[in-house]
Scaffold this active site. Structure first.
Site, PDB file in Angstrom:
ATOM      1  N   LYS A  22       0.718  -1.385  -0.250  1.00  0.00           N
ATOM      2  CA  LYS A  22       0.243  -0.146   0.109  1.00  0.00           C
ATOM      3  C   LYS A  22       0.464   1.048   0.086  1.00  0.00           C
ATOM      4  CE  LYS A  22      -3.810  -0.382   2.050  1.00  0.00           C
ATOM      5  NZ  LYS A  22      -4.282  -0.995   3.965  1.00  0.00           N
ATOM      6  N   ARG A  91      -3.036   3.196   8.742  1.00  0.00           N
ATOM      7  CA  ARG A  91      -3.636   2.696   7.563  1.00  0.00           C
ATOM      8  C   ARG A  91      -2.287   0.703   7.534  1.00  0.00           C
ATOM      9  NH1 ARG A  91      -4.540   4.835   2.022  1.00  0.00           N
ATOM     10  NH2 ARG A  91      -6.124   2.981   1.466  1.00  0.00           N
ATOM     11  N   GLY A 100      -8.115  -6.975   3.900  1.00  0.00           N
ATOM     12  CA  GLY A 100      -9.389  -7.299   5.634  1.00  0.00           C
ATOM     13  C   GLY A 100      -8.129  -8.058   6.214  1.00  0.00           C
ATOM     14  N   MET A 102      -5.716  -6.841   8.724  1.00  0.00           N
ATOM     15  CA  MET A 102      -4.936  -6.526   9.532  1.00  0.00           C
ATOM     16  C   MET A 102      -5.956  -5.140   9.859  1.00  0.00           C
ATOM     17  SD  MET A 102      -1.161  -6.799   8.875  1.00  0.00           S
ATOM     18  CE  MET A 102      -1.545  -6.353   7.010  1.00  0.00           C
ATOM     19  N   ARG A 335      -3.525  -1.396  -6.951  1.00  0.00           N
ATOM     20  CA  ARG A 335      -2.421  -2.467  -6.829  1.00  0.00           C
ATOM     21  C   ARG A 335      -2.743  -2.789  -7.855  1.00  0.00           C
ATOM     22  NH1 ARG A 335      -5.571  -4.533  -1.352  1.00  0.00           N
ATOM     23  NH2 ARG A 335      -7.463  -5.191  -2.266  1.00  0.00           N
ATOM     24  N   HIS A 451     -16.228  -8.535   0.885  1.00  0.00           N
ATOM     25  CA  HIS A 451     -14.811  -9.521   1.114  1.00  0.00           C
ATOM     26  C   HIS A 451     -14.638 -11.242   0.680  1.00  0.00           C
ATOM     27  CE1 HIS A 451     -13.828 -12.546   4.776  1.00  0.00           C
ATOM     28  NE2 HIS A 451     -12.048 -11.607   4.239  1.00  0.00           N
ATOM     29  N   SER A 783      17.222 -41.490 -12.369  1.00  0.00           N
ATOM     30  CA  SER A 783      15.833 -40.670 -12.226  1.00  0.00           C
ATOM     31  C   SER A 783      15.744 -40.987 -11.163  1.00  0.00           C
ATOM     32  CB  SER A 783      14.996 -41.880 -13.062  1.00  0.00           C
ATOM     33  OG  SER A 783      13.640 -40.991 -12.770  1.00  0.00           O
ATOM     34  N   CYS A 851      11.109 -38.331 -11.136  1.00  0.00           N
ATOM     35  CA  CYS A 851       9.294 -39.333 -11.041  1.00  0.00           C
ATOM     36  C   CYS A 851       8.915 -39.249  -9.773  1.00  0.00           C
ATOM     37  CB  CYS A 851       9.918 -40.021 -11.815  1.00  0.00           C
ATOM     38  SG  CYS A 851      10.897 -41.421 -11.246  1.00  0.00           S
ATOM     39  N   TYR A 871      14.370 -33.540 -17.971  1.00  0.00           N
ATOM     40  CA  TYR A 871      13.265 -33.607 -17.704  1.00  0.00           C
ATOM     41  C   TYR A 871      12.790 -34.229 -16.643  1.00  0.00           C
ATOM     42  CZ  TYR A 871      13.631 -38.904 -17.244  1.00  0.00           C
ATOM     43  OH  TYR A 871      13.824 -39.566 -16.575  1.00  0.00           O
TER      44      TYR A 871
HETATM   45  P1  ADP Z   1      -7.415  -2.008   3.201  1.00  0.00           P
HETATM   46  O1  ADP Z   1      -6.407  -2.624   3.332  1.00  0.00           O
HETATM   47  O2  ADP Z   1      -8.450  -2.907   4.528  1.00  0.00           O
HETATM   48  O3  ADP Z   1      -8.116  -1.714   2.238  1.00  0.00           O
HETATM   49  P2  ADP Z   1      -7.354   0.798   3.649  1.00  0.00           P
HETATM   50  O4  ADP Z   1      -5.770   1.374   4.482  1.00  0.00           O
HETATM   51  O5  ADP Z   1      -6.717   1.213   2.491  1.00  0.00           O
HETATM   52  O6  ADP Z   1      -8.326  -0.823   4.218  1.00  0.00           O
HETATM   53  O7  ADP Z   1      -8.447   1.522   3.995  1.00  0.00           O
HETATM   54  C1  ADP Z   1      -9.524   0.882   4.620  1.00  0.00           C
HETATM   55  C2  ADP Z   1     -11.191   1.940   4.159  1.00  0.00           C
HETATM   56  O8  ADP Z   1     -10.556   3.402   4.768  1.00  0.00           O
HETATM   57  C3  ADP Z   1     -10.693   2.103   2.621  1.00  0.00           C
HETATM   58  O9  ADP Z   1     -12.114   2.224   1.780  1.00  0.00           O
HETATM   59  C4  ADP Z   1      -9.847   3.278   2.766  1.00  0.00           C
HETATM   60  O10 ADP Z   1      -9.874   3.514   0.755  1.00  0.00           O
HETATM   61  C5  ADP Z   1     -10.642   4.547   2.934  1.00  0.00           C
HETATM   62  N1  ADP Z   1      -9.773   5.467   3.607  1.00  0.00           N
HETATM   63  C6  ADP Z   1      -8.361   4.662   4.235  1.00  0.00           C
HETATM   64  N2  ADP Z   1      -8.320   6.227   4.387  1.00  0.00           N
HETATM   65  C7  ADP Z   1      -8.722   7.086   4.054  1.00  0.00           C
HETATM   66  C8  ADP Z   1      -8.271   8.087   3.925  1.00  0.00           C
HETATM   67  N3  ADP Z   1      -6.904   9.361   4.501  1.00  0.00           N
HETATM   68  N4  ADP Z   1      -9.314   9.192   3.492  1.00  0.00           N
HETATM   69  C9  ADP Z   1     -10.174   8.413   3.093  1.00  0.00           C
HETATM   70  N5  ADP Z   1     -10.557   7.021   3.302  1.00  0.00           N
HETATM   71  C10 ADP Z   1      -9.977   6.529   3.517  1.00  0.00           C
HETATM   72 MG    MG Z   2      -8.021  -0.743   1.178  1.00  0.00          MG
END
Ligand code: ADP
Ligand code: MG
Ligand code: MG
Length: 896
Positions: A22, A91, A100, A102, A335, A451, A783, A851, A871
């Site tokens: 991220k 984040r 989802g 962490m 990503r 999810h 083999s 094998c 092989y």
């Molecule tokens: P995950 O890895 O679970 O997607 P994120 O860190 O991306 O967690 O954040 C969870 C949610 O919060 C996502 O929908 C993300 O877009 C939103 N979000 C994260 N940071 C911000 C921010 N600075 N402003 C607005 N929304 C945010």
């Molecule tokens: Mg996210």
């Protein structure tokens, strides 16, 4: 001094190890000039230090303060300021995406005073208090470890009191009251008040994100996905932008192509007046992304343009998270997107056609595991079936199973051998175990980016999501449809992840088109072939052209050999002969074993000879022109005799009744004589050939006579005689001498010349690997029998260990994967490399293959490529996988 904090503008996408996926991609987007809210990332290194010592590394706090100060200057606002607060999100983001798994905390910096400031600045009380209540909720659950239901229940109560089911109907006062209630929940749960100091909020949130790396569900996910447990997560602190500022705001997720089929187009979900996870949580039903064009054309057009920029830049399908704040678009994440197996193949070839990648790169974009997935059967379109409902085709495949409504039941029933379907309103990370155990997942809420959908696609598991006509009652364990039909726990359903169909009962399945293609029954250039088959064909063709490793098959019948040829096998790497000694022939084999004199034995062997000639003729004919490695009899002889206990009982009963038991008694004596405490290490393999004169000779005679007859007919044959379980060159010398005599018999010759054949050995004992230089004097090929070599290297008896302690070894991490599935590179792999080196010293042109079952395992194939083998040989259905992975192994830069 180690640097623990990087501004978004300081990093790039190649720094995933340090900044997490991220953080690295936020940096990349920032540097591409895309609208990313400013912020900074704390490194995975800091996380690892924190997890190891229970405290932040020295210097980290200072750096955080400096970066926060810079952020505040840039934004012209201070974190949590009473009049005009800067708010941030904290984040998580590891090197590998773990959707989802962490935690992330939004709206950090709000407190009893700054909430008023935010309300004034935005001119919107409801918005400010809604944001504050979200902070207390998320902070309470993730940082303070208060059960999330306590907050969810309070929210439900508030909505019920208001007579609504929609969050949006709660006004500013309701949100304010809710904040009070939540604060009470915090006080009850922790014995302290919700922290009002913004910096303390931020620091606690950072630590909570660090710690979430080790949450139980994150651990389960990592084991499943084979992500190393010691990487740690980075933490990105990102200034907040708000999608919950009214209907001209909103938040969404998008894919640059359909992650399910790979089709080009606009795919995603959008939710007005919403923040963060509202979209993926399936709380409210989302709009299709295309609707955004109607709602806010400027932002929509900009988004599409950014998606094109990202695709061209990453040269791949991307997924993104974005937020629109009062008509201004912000990019929050991107990503390279997870995708289904089908999409992986189609997208890879589309990208070649679009000139973004070349064929070598395309080959690296797909995996053998994905190909395996495409070879699975799917539902029979023509079968009669009763449609229950249709949902979203979230992850393809055909899954049939008994309906269960919770993860625990799913795991329990699956362990008992039952096929189950996990049915939920929506899933959350706690359902992970159940999803792993289930054949497929069905949800009534949430879209393609929910999810359930994201996780199922990642696992290659069938999923149908957002089947809204279904009322799923998890407590009562039943599903009700609009028209009143009911499905209860244990009922069978069939779900089609390719078109979203949900059917009552068991729908029959048919082969996949990819399988039909491999069978040679579907011409990839014909109209009957779809985009997927064409893509698979293109990539397989390139894999075949790229690979150095040849691929052979383990097959013992003419039929298997013929199928394997269609699948692309370039020979037989292992033809086991033991099954040829079963069935009607058992009596003849028993006679060989029981024979008391050499003459008696010769007579029984002579009776077996014509049968074996037939066996080998069929196989050599099916593999015309290709090498066929035939292994002389390997298992201990008692395997062909009755079971000791059963026979003992039988004889005892017969004696009791006064019946004649002479022949059974003789048999019993033989069974007792041959009985071994540890047959795997007993009289078997080459040892049999030496201890039971004439046995190997009969087999060799059968091979060379079959070969001679076919050669005389003009069929080209290439037999290779393989001696099993050799540990010393002297064993092989003894057998070689016997073979040489036989091949000079006139029946083994055509026009006075012996049909060419090779003699070699399995390397499946550590001693064989260690003395490979000597053994190579008498072997034209090796083999590697990696199944036995794994057993003998580790001292594991596979049948005993897999069921007794392997799960404990996997759980404690002593193994990452079972050494019987994926080659143990450091131990068994070392012996393979040693024998390769030593064997080639003696005989530079020695032919080397493998094998064991590892021959079809993707990771092992890469190892065998690197070890320099000629092989791999595997079971028929894994041939395409081995071909693909061998191609990929040749293409990786590492060994070029
Ligand atoms: P995950 O890895 O679970 O997607 P994120 O860190 O991306 O967690 O954040 C969870 C949610 O919060 C996502 O929908 C993300 O877009 C939103 N979000 C994260 N940071 C911000 C921010 N600075 N402003 C607005 N929304 C945010
Ligand atoms: Mg996210
Ligand atoms: Mg063996």
């Amino acid at each position: 001094m180690t640097k623990f904090v990087f501004d978004f503008a300081e990093g790039d996408r190649d720094q995933k190890d340090l900044l997490g996926g991220k953080g690295a991609n936020l940096a990349e987007m920032t540097n591409l000039g895309l609208p990313v809210p400013p912020g900074f990332t704390i490194t995975t290194e800091a996380c690892r230090a924190y997890l190891a010592h229970g405290d932040e590394p020295a210097g980290m706090a200072r750096e955080v303060s400096d970066h926060l100060a810079a952020l505040e200057r840039a934004m012209g606002r201070t974190l949590g300021d009473a009049d005009d607060p800067l708010l941030v999100s904290v984040r998580s983001g590891a090197k590998f995406s773990m959707p989802g798994m962490m935690e992330t905390v939004l709206n950090v910096g709000l407190n009893d005073t700054s909430v008023e400031g935010l309300a004034r600045q935005a001119g919107d009380e409801r918005f400010a208090w809604d944001s504050y209540r979200r902070l207390v909720q998320m902070f309470g659950a993730t940082v303070l470890d208060i059960p999330a239901e306590r907050f969810a229940d309070a929210l439900d109560d508030a909505k019920r009191a208001k007579g609504t089911k929609d969050d949006l109907d709660l006004d500013a006062d309701d949100c304010r009251t809710l904040v009070d209630t939540y604060k009470g929940v915090v006080r009850d749960g922790t014995g302290r008040d919700f922290p009002q100091d913004p910096r303390e909020q931020m620091d606690l949130a950072v630590r909570a994100v660090f710690s979430s790396w080790n949450s139980p569900r994150a651990n389960v996910y990592r084991r499943q996905e084979r992500i190393p447990a010691d990487l740690g997560t980075a933490v990105s602190v990102c200034s907040m932008v708000f999608g919950n500022l009214g209907m001209d705001s909103g938040t969404g997720v998008a894919f640059t192509r359909d992650p399910s089929s790979g089709a080009r187009g606009v795919y995603g979900d959008y939710l007005q007046n919403a923040q963060g996870e509202d979209v993926v949580a399936g709380i409210r039903n989302t709009l299709a992304l295309a609707e955004l064009e109607r709602i806010d054309k400027t932002s929509y057009d900009q988004l599409i343009e950014i998606m094109t920029t990202l695709e061209n830049h990453y040269r791949d399908l991307c997924d993104i998270e974005f937020t629109i704040e009062r008509g201004k678009l912000w990019m929050l994440q991107t990503r390279v997107g997870k995708r289904t197996a089908a999409a992986a193949f189609t997208v890879a070839t589309q990208l070649i056609d679009e000139g973004l990648i070349d064929a070598d790169e395309a080959l690296q974009r797909v995996t053998g595991a994905q190909l395996a997935n495409l070879m699975f059967p799917r539902f029979d379109r023509d079968a009669e079936k009763e449609l229950l409902t249709t949902g979203m085709n979230a992850s393809p495949g055909a899954a049939v199973g008994a309906v269960v409504f919770d993860s625990r039941t799913a795991v329990r029933r699956a362990k008992a051998g039952e096929k189950v379907l996990l049915v939920r309103r929506e899933t959350n990370p706690d359902d992970l175990d159940g999803m792993i155990a289930a054949e497929g997942v069905l949800t009534s809420r949430g879209g393609r980016t929910s999810h359930a959908a994201v996780v199922a696609r990642g696992m290659g598991k069938t999923a149908v999501c957002g089947a809204e006509e279904l009322e799923v009652d998890v407590k009562a364990k039943k599903i009700t449809t609009d028209d009143g039909r009911e499905v209860v726990e244990g009922d069978i359903l069939s779900i089609d992840g390719t078109d979203g169909g949900v059917y009552l009962g068991e729908v029959p399945v048919v082969p996949s088109p990819v399988m039909t293609y491999f069978e040679g029954e579907l011409d990839p250039d014909s109209d009957r072939a779809d985009d997927l088959v064409r893509a698979v064909h293109r990539i397989m063709t390139h894999a075949d052209a790229s690979r150095r490793l040849r691929v052979r098959v383990n097959a013992d019948t003419g039929d298997d050999a013929a199928r394997a040829r269609r699948f692309g096998a370039q020979g037989i790497g292992l033809c086991r002969t033991e099954h040829m000694f079963l069935g009607d022939r058992r009596e003849l084999v028993e006679a060989v074993v029981l024979a008391e004199t050499r003459d008696e034995r010769e007579k029984s062997l002579a009776a077996l000879l014509p049968l074996q000639i037939e066996d080998f003729t069929a196989i050599l004919r099916a593999m015309e022109g290709l090498p066929v490695t035939i292994r002389l009899l390997d298992p201990p002889l008692h395997e062909f005799l009755p079971d000791l206990t059963e026979l003992t009982v039988k004889v005892a009963i017969a004696q009791e009744r006064g019946e004649d038991t002479t022949s059974d008694e003789e048999l019993l004596t033989a069974v007792r004589r041959l009985h071994e405490q540890n047959p795997m290490l007993g009289l078997r393999g080459v040892r049999l050939g030496i201890a039971v004169p004439g046995l190997f000779a009969m087999q060799v005679r059968a091979i060379t006579r079959a070969a001679a007859t076919l050669a005389a007919e003009g069929v080209s044959v290439d037999p290779e005689i393989m001696v099993p379980l050799v540990g010393a060159v002297q064993e092989l010398q003894a057998i070689n001498a016997e073979i040489a005599e036989i091949t000079s018999e006139p029946e083994s010759q055509v026009d006075g010349k012996t049909v060419p054949y090779a003699v070699g050995t399995m390397i499946e004992l550590p001693r064989a690997a260690i003395t490979a230089a000597q053994i190579a004097e008498s072997a034209e090929f090796f083999s590697f029998g990696t199944n036995d070599l794994t057993q003998t290297t580790w001292g594991f008896s596979r049948d005993d260990v897999e069921s007794s302690f392997f799960s404990a070894y996997l759980e404690t991490g002593i193994f990452g994967a079972s050494p019987f599935e994926s080659i143990d590179v450091e131990g068994v792999g070392y012996l393979v490399e040693l024998a390769t080196r030593e064997g080639r010293k003696t005989r530079p042109d020695i032919q080397l293959g493998i094998c064991g079952e590892h021959g079809g395992d993707p990771e092992s194939v890469h190892f065998f490529h690197q070890a320099g083998l000629d092989y791999v040989s595997c079971s028929p259905f894994r041939i395409p996988i081995a071909r693909l992975e061998a191609g990929r192994a040749s293409g990786t830069a590492a060994d070029d």
